[in-house]
Design an enzyme around this catalytic site. Sequence first.
Site, PDB file in Angstrom:
ATOM      1  N   SER A 119       0.828  -1.211   0.000  1.00  0.00           N
ATOM      2  CA  SER A 119       0.000   0.000   0.000  1.00  0.00           C
ATOM      3  C   SER A 119       0.856   1.253   0.000  1.00  0.00           C
ATOM      4  O   SER A 119       0.419   2.298  -0.449  1.00  0.00           O
ATOM      5  CB  SER A 119      -0.839   0.104   1.264  1.00  0.00           C
ATOM      6  OG  SER A 119      -1.531  -1.039   1.510  1.00  0.00           O
ATOM      7  N   HIS A 140      -0.446  -2.166  -7.413  1.00  0.00           N
ATOM      8  CA  HIS A 140      -1.261  -2.002  -6.214  1.00  0.00           C
ATOM      9  C   HIS A 140      -2.734  -2.152  -6.550  1.00  0.00           C
ATOM     10  O   HIS A 140      -3.313  -1.315  -7.260  1.00  0.00           O
ATOM     11  CB  HIS A 140      -0.975  -0.621  -5.596  1.00  0.00           C
ATOM     12  CG  HIS A 140      -1.699  -0.367  -4.319  1.00  0.00           C
ATOM     13  ND1 HIS A 140      -2.130   0.873  -3.948  1.00  0.00           N
ATOM     14  CD2 HIS A 140      -2.067  -1.202  -3.319  1.00  0.00           C
ATOM     15  CE1 HIS A 140      -2.744   0.805  -2.778  1.00  0.00           C
ATOM     16  NE2 HIS A 140      -2.718  -0.455  -2.375  1.00  0.00           N
ATOM     17  N   GLU A 152      -2.843   0.584  -9.443  1.00  0.00           N
ATOM     18  CA  GLU A 152      -1.763   1.571  -9.543  1.00  0.00           C
ATOM     19  C   GLU A 152      -0.474   0.850  -9.942  1.00  0.00           C
ATOM     20  O   GLU A 152      -0.089  -0.121  -9.282  1.00  0.00           O
ATOM     21  CB  GLU A 152      -1.532   2.262  -8.192  1.00  0.00           C
ATOM     22  CG  GLU A 152      -2.616   3.251  -7.812  1.00  0.00           C
ATOM     23  CD  GLU A 152      -2.380   3.886  -6.433  1.00  0.00           C
ATOM     24  OE1 GLU A 152      -2.692   5.070  -6.274  1.00  0.00           O
ATOM     25  OE2 GLU A 152      -1.901   3.183  -5.512  1.00  0.00           O
TER      26      GLU A 152
HETATM   27  N1  3HC Z   1     -15.259 -11.917  -7.435  1.00  0.00           N
HETATM   28  C1  3HC Z   1     -16.079 -11.330  -8.316  1.00  0.00           C
HETATM   29  N2  3HC Z   1     -17.104 -10.549  -7.949  1.00  0.00           N
HETATM   30  C2  3HC Z   1     -17.328 -10.379  -6.649  1.00  0.00           C
HETATM   31  C3  3HC Z   1     -16.495 -10.953  -5.663  1.00  0.00           C
HETATM   32  C4  3HC Z   1     -15.425 -11.760  -6.106  1.00  0.00           C
HETATM   33  N3  3HC Z   1     -14.571 -12.330  -5.266  1.00  0.00           N
HETATM   34  N4  3HC Z   1     -16.946 -10.585  -4.443  1.00  0.00           N
HETATM   35  C5  3HC Z   1     -18.019  -9.796  -4.661  1.00  0.00           C
HETATM   36  N5  3HC Z   1     -18.253  -9.680  -5.983  1.00  0.00           N
HETATM   37  C6  3HC Z   1     -19.320  -8.936  -6.654  1.00  0.00           C
HETATM   38  C7  3HC Z   1     -20.670  -9.398  -6.161  1.00  0.00           C
HETATM   39  O1  3HC Z   1     -21.068 -10.547  -6.892  1.00  0.00           O
HETATM   40  C8  3HC Z   1     -21.548  -8.196  -6.430  1.00  0.00           C
HETATM   41  O2  3HC Z   1     -21.938  -8.200  -7.795  1.00  0.00           O
HETATM   42  P1  3HC Z   1     -23.474  -7.837  -8.182  1.00  0.00           P
HETATM   43  O3  3HC Z   1     -23.684  -6.441  -7.638  1.00  0.00           O
HETATM   44  O4  3HC Z   1     -23.444  -7.876  -9.688  1.00  0.00           O
HETATM   45  O5  3HC Z   1     -24.306  -8.881  -7.544  1.00  0.00           O
HETATM   46  C9  3HC Z   1     -20.578  -7.015  -6.275  1.00  0.00           C
HETATM   47  O6  3HC Z   1     -19.250  -7.562  -6.296  1.00  0.00           O
HETATM   48  C10 3HC Z   1     -20.773  -6.270  -4.957  1.00  0.00           C
HETATM   49  O7  3HC Z   1     -20.709  -7.173  -3.872  1.00  0.00           O
HETATM   50  P2  3HC Z   1     -21.753  -7.188  -2.683  1.00  0.00           P
HETATM   51  O8  3HC Z   1     -23.158  -7.191  -3.218  1.00  0.00           O
HETATM   52  O9  3HC Z   1     -21.335  -8.281  -1.792  1.00  0.00           O
HETATM   53  O10 3HC Z   1     -21.478  -5.860  -1.862  1.00  0.00           O
HETATM   54  P3  3HC Z   1     -21.889  -4.330  -2.032  1.00  0.00           P
HETATM   55  O11 3HC Z   1     -22.755  -4.041  -3.187  1.00  0.00           O
HETATM   56  O12 3HC Z   1     -22.319  -3.921  -0.679  1.00  0.00           O
HETATM   57  O13 3HC Z   1     -20.459  -3.640  -2.362  1.00  0.00           O
HETATM   58  C11 3HC Z   1     -18.188  -3.048  -1.974  1.00  0.00           C
HETATM   59  C12 3HC Z   1     -19.345  -3.939  -1.580  1.00  0.00           C
HETATM   60  C13 3HC Z   1     -17.799  -3.310  -3.439  1.00  0.00           C
HETATM   61  C14 3HC Z   1     -17.024  -3.396  -1.059  1.00  0.00           C
HETATM   62  C15 3HC Z   1     -18.634  -1.532  -1.839  1.00  0.00           C
HETATM   63  O14 3HC Z   1     -19.141  -1.302  -0.566  1.00  0.00           O
HETATM   64  C16 3HC Z   1     -17.480  -0.582  -2.065  1.00  0.00           C
HETATM   65  O15 3HC Z   1     -17.130  -0.257  -3.205  1.00  0.00           O
HETATM   66  N6  3HC Z   1     -16.858  -0.114  -0.951  1.00  0.00           N
HETATM   67  C17 3HC Z   1     -15.693   0.744  -1.009  1.00  0.00           C
HETATM   68  C18 3HC Z   1     -14.458  -0.109  -1.174  1.00  0.00           C
HETATM   69  C19 3HC Z   1     -13.211   0.705  -1.299  1.00  0.00           C
HETATM   70  O16 3HC Z   1     -13.189   1.927  -1.230  1.00  0.00           O
HETATM   71  N7  3HC Z   1     -12.088  -0.005  -1.491  1.00  0.00           N
HETATM   72  C20 3HC Z   1     -10.773   0.602  -1.573  1.00  0.00           C
HETATM   73  C21 3HC Z   1     -10.163   0.549  -0.217  1.00  0.00           C
HETATM   74  S1  3HC Z   1      -8.569   1.298  -0.187  1.00  0.00           S
HETATM   75  C22 3HC Z   1      -7.521   0.060  -0.577  1.00  0.00           C
HETATM   76  O17 3HC Z   1      -7.877  -1.078  -0.812  1.00  0.00           O
HETATM   77  C23 3HC Z   1      -6.096   0.454  -0.638  1.00  0.00           C
HETATM   78  C24 3HC Z   1      -5.286  -0.218   0.424  1.00  0.00           C
HETATM   79  O18 3HC Z   1      -3.923  -0.086   0.085  1.00  0.00           O
HETATM   80  C25 3HC Z   1      -5.507   0.335   1.808  1.00  0.00           C
END
Ligand code: 3HC
Length: 285
Positions: A119, A140, A152
């Site tokens: 990260s 990343h 990234e």
């Molecule tokens: N493979 C493929 N698809 C998947 C999956 C997997 N392993 N896991 C989940 N999905 C799909 C689901 O099937 C679902 O698809 P659908 O909408 O077509 O049915 C979709 O992803 C969304 O999943 P959920 O319905 O379970 O969940 P939500 O709709 O509540 O969304 C979330 C969850 C995508 C996590 C959303 O809340 C989100 O975008 N949150 C913000 C996440 C974010 O900001 N991430 C970045 C963090 S910073 C980082 O990572 C950097 C690090 O260095 C700190």
Amino acid sequence: MAIKKVGVVGGGLMGSGIAQISAQSGYDTIMLEVNQELLDKGVDRVHGAWSMLHGKGKITEEQVGEYRGRFRGTLDLAEFADRDLVIEAIIENLDQKRSLFERLDATVQPDALLVSNTSSLPIIEMAAVTKRQGRVAGLHFFNPAPVMKLVEIVRTISTTDETVETLRDFARSLGKTPIVAKDTAGFVVNFLLIPYMLSAIRMYEHGLASREDIDTGMKLGCGYPMGPFELLDYVGLDTTLYAAEAIYAEYPDPTYAPPTLLRRMVQSGRYGKKNGRGFYNLDER
Ligand code: 3HC
């Protein structure tokens, strides 16, 4: 160079998500873990994701079979000798990453690219222990790796143009949109995201609003999918603390200093969703 065979080191949340999309996108993929228990957990997570996608009708049974045929786990680093690209996704500890890159450099064919999913740690510190600095970079991914569209590519002062272009093509082949960042702490996204989450913790620490109201504010006021406390629990409080420390070490500005509350929560073993205890008591939720 053409990537055909991929190795992923680490079968945690990020490593297994990266291995999943690599195998799905046509690459022969091996995932390495340090012991059988962790390996089984990581492999189960990947197989579980394909079962979930099949259950939702998003992929066919034939596709599940194809993906499973292209993916396997291992405990033996020697199996990475013929990989074209190795993606490191182990814990955020520079000494461990440096020692891993040294071993990868001695094991993996010399033309292969070695990349880190860190990260915020400096990529050049990993490149420096190898004899192929030009073919080392950051790659990343964002959590959850199979879903988030961004990757990234982190370019050090030694990374070659060819490496950047190969990684750009690789990221696109996974269905991601790549952006290129310099090798500075936080790269692009965490340099902006970490201080935002730290500011939310300070607001809460100073009693300016409740966690729930801060989360609701950012979700409904700005259209973010999660509020900062939900995101902190999701990303991991330990991961956020390491990233904040790395950014603060490079930019000693109070904006990047980890708030005491975050430090105390990590010291008390509250890591967020990964162990069920964070800003929200996730087990109870
Ligand atoms: N493979 C493929 N698809 C998947 C999956 C997997 N392993 N896991 C989940 N999905 C799909 C689901 O099937 C679902 O698809 P659908 O909408 O077509 O049915 C979709 O992803 C969304 O999943 P959920 O319905 O379970 O969940 P939500 O709709 O509540 O969304 C979330 C969850 C995508 C996590 C959303 O809340 C989100 O975008 N949150 C913000 C996440 C974010 O900001 N991430 C970045 C963090 S910073 C980082 O990572 C950097 C690090 O260095 C700190």
